[in-house]
Write a protein that holds these residues in place. Structure first.
Motif, mmCIF file in Angstrom:
data_model
loop_
_atom_site.group_PDB
_atom_site.id
_atom_site.type_symbol
_atom_site.label_atom_id
_atom_site.label_comp_id
_atom_site.label_asym_id
_atom_site.label_seq_id
_atom_site.Cartn_x
_atom_site.Cartn_y
_atom_site.Cartn_z
ATOM 1 N N ALA A 1 0.489 -1.514 0.359
ATOM 2 C CA ALA A 1 -0.053 0.385 -0.187
ATOM 3 C C ALA A 1 0.915 0.977 0.150
ATOM 4 C CB ALA A 1 -1.048 -0.152 1.560
ATOM 5 N N ASP A 2 2.299 1.035 0.815
ATOM 6 C CA ASP A 2 2.597 2.719 0.461
ATOM 7 C C ASP A 2 4.049 2.607 -0.294
ATOM 8 O OD1 ASP A 2 3.940 4.727 1.534
ATOM 9 O OD2 ASP A 2 4.723 3.589 3.672
ATOM 10 N N ILE A 3 5.051 2.233 0.326
ATOM 11 C CA ILE A 3 6.607 2.042 -0.251
ATOM 12 C C ILE A 3 7.042 0.436 0.828
ATOM 13 C CG2 ILE A 3 7.180 3.368 -1.091
ATOM 14 C CD1 ILE A 3 9.325 4.425 1.581
ATOM 15 N N CYS A 4 7.608 -0.852 0.366
ATOM 16 C CA CYS A 4 8.161 -2.013 1.312
ATOM 17 C C CYS A 4 9.031 -1.038 2.734
ATOM 18 C CB CYS A 4 8.993 -2.157 -0.167
ATOM 19 S SG CYS A 4 7.868 -3.839 -0.866
ATOM 20 N N GLY A 5 9.060 -1.571 3.301
ATOM 21 C CA GLY A 5 9.117 -1.481 4.848
ATOM 22 C C GLY A 5 8.429 0.329 5.579
ATOM 23 N N GLY A 6 7.923 0.533 4.364
ATOM 24 C CA GLY A 6 6.730 1.447 5.251
ATOM 25 C C GLY A 6 6.508 1.324 6.492
ATOM 26 N N GLY A 7 5.520 0.575 6.833
ATOM 27 C CA GLY A 7 4.429 0.633 7.604
ATOM 28 C C GLY A 7 6.201 0.413 8.963
ATOM 29 N N PRO A 8 5.732 -0.821 9.740
ATOM 30 C CA PRO A 8 6.200 -1.107 11.147
ATOM 31 C C PRO A 8 7.241 -1.476 10.997
ATOM 32 C CG PRO A 8 4.227 -1.542 11.729
ATOM 33 C CD PRO A 8 4.117 -1.172 9.885
ATOM 34 N N SER A 9 8.039 -2.346 9.805
ATOM 35 C CA SER A 9 9.242 -2.787 9.185
ATOM 36 C C SER A 9 10.066 -1.594 9.865
ATOM 37 C CB SER A 9 9.543 -3.644 8.058
ATOM 38 O OG SER A 9 8.594 -4.971 9.009
ATOM 39 N N GLY A 10 9.922 0.038 8.556
ATOM 40 C CA GLY A 10 11.419 0.074 8.689
ATOM 41 C C GLY A 10 11.086 1.309 9.940
ATOM 42 N N ARG A 11 9.844 0.912 10.405
ATOM 43 C CA ARG A 11 9.652 1.820 11.977
ATOM 44 C C ARG A 11 10.208 1.528 13.077
ATOM 45 N NH1 ARG A 11 3.589 4.325 11.423
ATOM 46 N NH2 ARG A 11 3.434 3.446 9.166
ATOM 47 N N GLN B 1 26.189 -9.759 4.827
ATOM 48 C CA GLN B 1 27.180 -9.159 4.564
ATOM 49 C C GLN B 1 26.790 -10.208 3.038
ATOM 50 O OE1 GLN B 1 29.257 -12.215 7.215
ATOM 51 N NE2 GLN B 1 29.447 -10.193 8.842
ATOM 52 N N HIS B 2 26.707 -11.276 3.140
ATOM 53 C CA HIS B 2 26.908 -11.597 1.130
ATOM 54 C C HIS B 2 25.739 -9.778 0.117
ATOM 55 C CE1 HIS B 2 26.749 -15.004 -1.690
ATOM 56 N NE2 HIS B 2 25.100 -14.094 -2.311
ATOM 57 N N HIS B 3 24.919 -9.963 0.425
ATOM 58 C CA HIS B 3 24.506 -9.276 -0.847
ATOM 59 C C HIS B 3 24.738 -7.893 -0.277
ATOM 60 C CE1 HIS B 3 21.510 -12.229 -2.117
ATOM 61 N NE2 HIS B 3 21.266 -13.089 -1.100
ATOM 62 N N GLY B 4 26.073 -7.442 0.758
ATOM 63 C CA GLY B 4 25.954 -5.842 0.648
ATOM 64 C C GLY B 4 25.455 -4.930 1.333
ATOM 65 N N ILE B 5 24.640 -5.384 1.777
ATOM 66 C CA ILE B 5 23.034 -4.579 2.760
ATOM 67 C C ILE B 5 23.493 -4.057 4.295
ATOM 68 C CG2 ILE B 5 21.137 -4.097 3.781
ATOM 69 C CD1 ILE B 5 20.426 -7.058 2.110
ATOM 70 N N ASP B 6 24.034 -2.473 3.779
ATOM 71 C CA ASP B 6 24.611 -2.098 5.122
ATOM 72 C C ASP B 6 23.541 -1.784 6.653
ATOM 73 O OD1 ASP B 6 26.629 -0.717 6.991
ATOM 74 O OD2 ASP B 6 26.253 1.280 5.930
ATOM 75 N N ALA B 7 22.843 -2.487 6.762
ATOM 76 C CA ALA B 7 22.270 -2.262 7.894
ATOM 77 C C ALA B 7 22.417 -2.305 9.381
ATOM 78 C CB ALA B 7 21.105 -3.913 8.214
ATOM 79 N N LEU C 1 17.809 -2.487 6.642
ATOM 80 C CA LEU C 1 17.354 -3.461 6.711
ATOM 81 C C LEU C 1 16.161 -3.859 5.068
ATOM 82 C CD1 LEU C 1 17.880 -6.856 7.507
ATOM 83 C CD2 LEU C 1 16.243 -6.664 9.003
ATOM 84 N N ALA C 2 14.895 -2.936 5.571
ATOM 85 C CA ALA C 2 13.685 -3.836 4.099
ATOM 86 C C ALA C 2 14.073 -2.813 2.981
ATOM 87 C CB ALA C 2 12.948 -2.962 5.361
ATOM 88 N N ARG C 3 14.653 -2.072 3.163
ATOM 89 C CA ARG C 3 15.017 -1.896 1.687
ATOM 90 C C ARG C 3 16.482 -2.732 1.013
ATOM 91 N NH1 ARG C 3 10.887 0.951 0.396
ATOM 92 N NH2 ARG C 3 12.772 2.042 -1.291
ATOM 93 N N GLY C 4 17.212 -3.015 2.436
ATOM 94 C CA GLY C 4 18.305 -4.651 1.043
ATOM 95 C C GLY C 4 16.959 -5.380 0.597
ATOM 96 N N MET C 5 16.741 -5.765 1.524
ATOM 97 C CA MET C 5 15.334 -7.095 1.316
ATOM 98 C C MET C 5 14.646 -6.898 -0.126
ATOM 99 S SD MET C 5 14.242 -7.843 5.293
ATOM 100 C CE MET C 5 13.396 -9.335 4.225
ATOM 101 N N ARG C 6 14.244 -5.518 -0.043
ATOM 102 C CA ARG C 6 13.646 -5.393 -1.169
ATOM 103 C C ARG C 6 14.152 -5.690 -2.476
ATOM 104 N NH1 ARG C 6 13.803 0.062 -3.807
ATOM 105 N NH2 ARG C 6 11.429 0.683 -4.325
ATOM 106 N N ARG C 7 15.607 -4.772 -2.732
ATOM 107 C CA ARG C 7 16.739 -4.745 -3.642
ATOM 108 C C ARG C 7 16.176 -6.084 -4.194
ATOM 109 N NH1 ARG C 7 21.854 -5.681 -3.564
ATOM 110 N NH2 ARG C 7 22.046 -4.849 -1.273
#
Length: 484
Positions: A73-83, A126-132, A201-207
């Motif tokens: 409905a919003d953007i990936c991670g825009g709900g509680p996952s990103g807050r 680490q494998h996907h280069g996500i700087d979380a 983390l959420a935005r890296g998963m999206r990528r």
């Protein structure tokens, strides 16, 4: 003939002001197009938060050729996952709730699985280069008044009875060095705990999901669910018919008729200080340890890598009928109450400037645990919800559970103890809302009395026991009666 779900009211595709985490993670990123026209997919996932993304990633891992689509409905991670606070807590703290739900052996297995999940998430980043900003500095469980001292003792004994020692008891010196304050009176350290930047983390998963061929449609709020065979979800500008459907909408899941009383929706609020690495160094609060006290209206906090304190407090706005309105979105409606709790524990930080506040909904289940099942017993529609404020790590397990249910696998995830219809039900509205206000008020009065070194009056004490159990408590006979 297809039977339409009643009209659903999901969050606006254009959310209010973003949380600090999202402001940082979205810098330089572009939103994905919304769904237009009529589409088909092997699997459609409603919800682009942690649960939906982990489910999609797991499905593509098990069956790479599967056509998986996510509508958000919003953007990936825009709900509680990103807050959220970014706490990565193993499920040892939930041992009694797990034991009550599925027995001691399965409770231990799931607790160990969440420890392993932290390792898996770290390896994934680490494998996907996500700087979380994932930091393995542990989780500190404390007492911020005398009534809370020893709240963890039953959990320590239970783990030890199974041969595990996930917690280390701290003396006063260690506690002060780790927390940076003498106002925590006692505490233990769960050494496997960690903290993470939740939106990164959420935005890296999206990528990674996009790289694996998952179709993602953002700004596509679902308006109707048609339970035909196959099912169809309709959005404001399109639809997806899928062979299998996953509902991974978190607090918005209560728009589904069968689940409307499976949990109550309540806000948690956060504030963030200005960058102040020098002041944090002065008081010794320099690691990435996550810290929580033992109250029902919990204080939880951690530092960030750029020298802020991100501080949260439970017990915010209640949602009437599950409606997630302005009081559960955007900036916090009670920033001073939240920041005052920080200054109460850290009076030496008086004068610090708070630069951000935000709020978000929690899907609080009766058991304090998520539930995963098949909607109406149908194998082609599955769902997961009810994380109750502890979802960063459990959602990783949730993705495995839902993927196994979707693929009809007979394995450790499809047979996990959390795979069942919701345990217990909250009262219907308006009783749920009015009762929630009364109980929350009693809990707040009890905790204020305990903070002052006193005891609550008898009516306050009794009413406060009607609240669902805290993380380390089994369901009492009172809560079993009240939340059936």
């Amino acid at each position: 003939m297809r039977r339409p779900e009643r009209r659903l009211h999901f969050r606006s595709s254009r959310g209010p002001e973003r949380a600090l985490w999202l402001q940082e993670a979205l810098e330089g990123e572009r939103d994905l197009p919304s769904l237009t026209g009529d589409e088909h997919a092997d699997v459609c996932i409603v919800g682009g938060g942690y649960t939906g993304l982990w489910t999609a990633l797991r499905l593509k891992e098990l069956e790479p050729a599967l056509d998986v689509a996510i509508v958000e409905a919003d953007i990936c991670g825009g709900g509680p996952s990103g807050r959220n606070g970014g706490f990565m807590e193993p499920w040892w703290v939930k041992y009694f709730a797990l034991k009550d739900l599925c027995g001691a052996d399965e409770a231990v297995r799931l607790a160990l699985a969440t420890v392993e999940a932290i390792d898996e998430i770290e390896r994934f980043c680490q494998h996907h280069g996500i700087d979380a900003h994932l930091r393995r500095d542990g989780w500190l469980w404390t007492a911020s008044n005398r009534a809370q001292i020893g709240a963890w003792e039953p959990t320590i004994r239970a783990a030890a009875a199974h041969g595990y020692e996930p917690f280390r008891e701290l003396d006063a010196r260690e506690l002060r060095e780790l927390s940076g304050t003498a106002h925590h009176l006692a505490g233990i350290l769960e050494q496997d705990g960690a903290t993470v930047h939740p939106a990164r983390l959420a935005r890296g998963m999206r990528r990674v999901a996009l790289e694996r061929g998952v179709r993602i449609y953002e700004h596509s709020p679902v308006t109707q669910l048609h339970r035909g065979r196959p099912p169809t979800v309709k959005t404001t500008a399109g639809s997806i018919t899928a062979d299998r459907l996953v509902l991974a909408m978190g607090a918005w899941t209560n728009q589904v008729h069968e689940l409307r009383n499976a949990y109550t929706t309540i806000a948690t609020d956060m504030v963030a200080t200005e960058r102040m690495p020098e002041r944090l160094a002065e008081i010794g609060l320099t690691t990435g340890v996550g810290i929580s006290d033992s109250r029902m209206l919990i204080n939880y906090y951690r530092t960030t890598i750029d020298g802020r304190i991100a501080w949260g407090k439970g017990g915010g706005t209640l949602a009437f009928g599950g409606w997630i309105g302005a009081g559960l979105q955007g900036v916090s409606p009670r920033p001073h109450e939240v920041s005052d709790s920080l200054l109460w524990l850290y009076p030496n930080l008086a004068g610090v400037r708070f630069t951000h506040s935000w709020t978000g909904p929690i899907d609080r289940s009766v058991a304090g645990l998520p539930f995963f099942s098949r909607l109406g017993g149908r194998e082609d529609i599955v769902f997961g919800a009810g994380y109750s404020g502890n979802g960063v790590v459990p959602s990783y397990l949730g993705g495995r559970v839902l993927a196994s249910l979707v693929l009809r696998r007979d394995d450790e995830w499809s047979n996990a103890g959390v795979v069942r219809d919701p345990v217990g039900r909250f009262p219907p509205e308006p009783l749920r809302y009015v009762g929630g206000l009364v109980v929350r008020g009693a809990v707040a009065r009890r905790e204020r009395a305990e903070d002052a070194g006193g005891r609550p009056d008898i009516p306050t004490k009794f009413i406060s026991t009607l609240a669902p159990p805290g993380p380390s408590e089994p369901r009492s006979s009172t809560s079993r009666w009240l939340f059936r």
